[in-house]
Design a protein around this motif. Structure first.
Motif, PDB file in Angstrom:
ATOM      1  N   GLY A 133     -69.934 -30.808 -15.767  1.00 14.40           N
ATOM      2  CA  GLY A 133     -70.041 -30.702 -14.321  1.00 14.40           C
ATOM      3  C   GLY A 133     -71.402 -30.233 -13.836  1.00 14.40           C
ATOM      4  N   GLU A 134     -71.411 -29.729 -12.606  1.00  8.16           N
ATOM      5  CA  GLU A 134     -72.651 -29.336 -11.919  1.00  8.16           C
ATOM      6  C   GLU A 134     -73.435 -28.276 -12.675  1.00  8.16           C
ATOM      7  N   TRP A 135     -72.745 -27.347 -13.297  1.00 14.13           N
ATOM      8  CA  TRP A 135     -73.407 -26.228 -13.971  1.00 14.13           C
ATOM      9  C   TRP A 135     -73.375 -26.368 -15.487  1.00 14.13           C
ATOM     10  N   LYS A 136     -73.326 -27.576 -15.967  1.00  9.67           N
ATOM     11  CA  LYS A 136     -73.290 -27.827 -17.406  1.00  9.67           C
ATOM     12  C   LYS A 136     -74.418 -27.090 -18.127  1.00  9.67           C
ATOM     13  N   ARG A 137     -74.071 -26.461 -19.227  1.00  2.00           N
ATOM     14  CA  ARG A 137     -74.967 -25.681 -20.097  1.00  2.00           C
ATOM     15  C   ARG A 137     -75.313 -24.300 -19.533  1.00  2.00           C
ATOM     16  N   THR A 138     -74.806 -23.955 -18.354  1.00  2.00           N
ATOM     17  CA  THR A 138     -75.049 -22.606 -17.820  1.00  2.00           C
ATOM     18  C   THR A 138     -74.419 -21.566 -18.738  1.00  2.00           C
ATOM     19  N   ARG A 139     -75.182 -20.535 -19.051  1.00  2.00           N
ATOM     20  CA  ARG A 139     -74.689 -19.482 -19.947  1.00  2.00           C
ATOM     21  C   ARG A 139     -73.915 -18.426 -19.164  1.00  2.00           C
ATOM     22  N   GLY A 149     -64.703 -15.634 -16.950  1.00  2.00           N
ATOM     23  CA  GLY A 149     -64.666 -16.680 -15.919  1.00  2.00           C
ATOM     24  C   GLY A 149     -64.868 -18.077 -16.469  1.00  2.00           C
ATOM     25  N   ALA A 150     -64.827 -18.225 -17.800  1.00  2.00           N
ATOM     26  CA  ALA A 150     -65.141 -19.522 -18.411  1.00  2.00           C
ATOM     27  C   ALA A 150     -64.231 -20.640 -17.915  1.00  2.00           C
ATOM     28  N   LEU A 151     -62.953 -20.359 -17.738  1.00  2.00           N
ATOM     29  CA  LEU A 151     -62.029 -21.405 -17.306  1.00  2.00           C
ATOM     30  C   LEU A 151     -62.208 -21.735 -15.828  1.00  2.00           C
ATOM     31  N   GLY A 152     -62.182 -20.714 -14.986  1.00  2.00           N
ATOM     32  CA  GLY A 152     -62.295 -20.951 -13.547  1.00  2.00           C
ATOM     33  C   GLY A 152     -63.641 -21.531 -13.141  1.00  2.00           C
ATOM     34  N   LEU A 153     -64.721 -21.032 -13.738  1.00  2.00           N
ATOM     35  CA  LEU A 153     -66.044 -21.557 -13.401  1.00  2.00           C
ATOM     36  C   LEU A 153     -66.231 -22.977 -13.927  1.00  2.00           C
ATOM     37  N   GLU A 154     -65.603 -23.280 -15.055  1.00  2.00           N
ATOM     38  CA  GLU A 154     -65.635 -24.661 -15.552  1.00  2.00           C
ATOM     39  C   GLU A 154     -64.959 -25.597 -14.545  1.00  2.00           C
ATOM     40  N   GLY A 190     -65.920 -29.581  -9.699  1.00  2.00           N
ATOM     41  CA  GLY A 190     -65.616 -30.005  -8.345  1.00  2.00           C
ATOM     42  C   GLY A 190     -64.402 -29.411  -7.680  1.00  2.00           C
ATOM     43  N   ALA A 191     -63.709 -28.445  -8.326  1.00  2.00           N
ATOM     44  CA  ALA A 191     -62.549 -27.831  -7.690  1.00  2.00           C
ATOM     45  C   ALA A 191     -62.941 -27.252  -6.331  1.00  2.00           C
ATOM     46  N   THR A 192     -62.113 -27.465  -5.346  1.00  2.00           N
ATOM     47  CA  THR A 192     -62.423 -27.075  -3.973  1.00  2.00           C
ATOM     48  C   THR A 192     -62.311 -25.571  -3.752  1.00  2.00           C
ATOM     49  N   GLU A 193     -61.350 -24.931  -4.431  1.00  2.00           N
ATOM     50  CA  GLU A 193     -61.138 -23.494  -4.287  1.00  2.00           C
ATOM     51  C   GLU A 193     -60.739 -22.922  -5.634  1.00  2.00           C
ATOM     52  N   VAL A 194     -61.439 -21.872  -6.059  1.00  2.00           N
ATOM     53  CA  VAL A 194     -61.143 -21.217  -7.328  1.00  2.00           C
ATOM     54  C   VAL A 194     -61.113 -19.714  -7.103  1.00  2.00           C
ATOM     55  N   VAL A 195     -60.028 -19.075  -7.515  1.00  2.00           N
ATOM     56  CA  VAL A 195     -59.920 -17.618  -7.441  1.00  2.00           C
ATOM     57  C   VAL A 195     -59.961 -17.068  -8.861  1.00  2.00           C
TER      58      VAL A 195
END
Length: 203
Positions: A23-29, A70-75, A80-85
């Motif tokens: 996704g948009e932040w691919k490879r972000t540590r 946050g690995a799952l939610g940020l992934e 493209g998820a519209t809302e993530v808590v």
């Protein structure tokens, strides 16, 4: 976030970081604090999960109830998820998550400090699309926590929603039936079992 079943086993925390894999932040540590019991979902498991879910999560509303790094939610947000808590109880991890969300300018992501089960119970009946459940395993596998989390999550998703579950054991359809859930996909990685669950269709 969970405690390794085998204290001698190497975990992802040894590397002190995990990476967003798509996704948009691919490879972000994402930093993994040197904190006992913290064990992020391995990259290969996340890759399998998001192959199951699809690479584009545009429009989905997601809750990561035991967020940890946050690995799952940020992934999910990266895809493209519209809302993530992101719900996390440990104050140091909450701070780390907040810093990362700010760094990424992740406007769709909200960090919430609190108990994962309570956060789910508060959202019962709201019809979310996807819930990530990665509770701490504990010494005995934390069966009561898993049961409470599954019960709460089953009331959060809508009829076509899904629940991702990581656990120290494989959950069967028979074990999930009391929660109104069934296994759609599942796999194992070492001592960790991972599942994608769906509601049982009501005739």
């Amino acid at each position: 976030m969970k405690k390794p079943l085998n204290p001698s086993a190497k975990t992802a925390s040894a590397a002190h970081e995990v990476r967003i894999i798509g996704g948009e932040w691919k490879r972000t540590r994402l930093p993994v604090p040197d904190r006992g019991g913290l064990r992020p979902t391995p990259s290969r498991v996340r890759e399998t999960l998001f192959n199951w879910l699809g690479q584009d999560l545009a429009g989905l509303r997601c809750i990561d109830a035991f967020a940890g790094t946050g690995a799952l939610g940020l992934e999910a947000a990266s895809r493209g998820a519209t809302e993530v808590v992101l719900v996390e109880q440990a104050s140091d991890l909450v701070r780390s998550l907040s810093v990362m969300v700010t760094k990424l300018k992740a406007s769709a992501v909200r960090v919430e400090r609190g108990d994962g089960v309570s956060a789910l119970r508060q959202r019962g009946g709201q019809g979310w699309d996807l819930v990530f459940l990665d509770p701490p395993f504990g010494e005995d596998g934390n069966p009561s926590l898993f049961q409470a989390a599954l019960q709460a999550a089953s009331h959060v998703i809508h009829g076509a929603g899904e629940i991702y579950l990581e656990a120290p054991m494989v959950w069967t359809d028979e074990a999930l039936e009391p929660f109104g859930l069934k296994v759609h996909r599942h796999g194992k990685a070492g001592a960790v079992a991972f599942h994608l669950l769906r509601p049982i269709a009501v005739a």
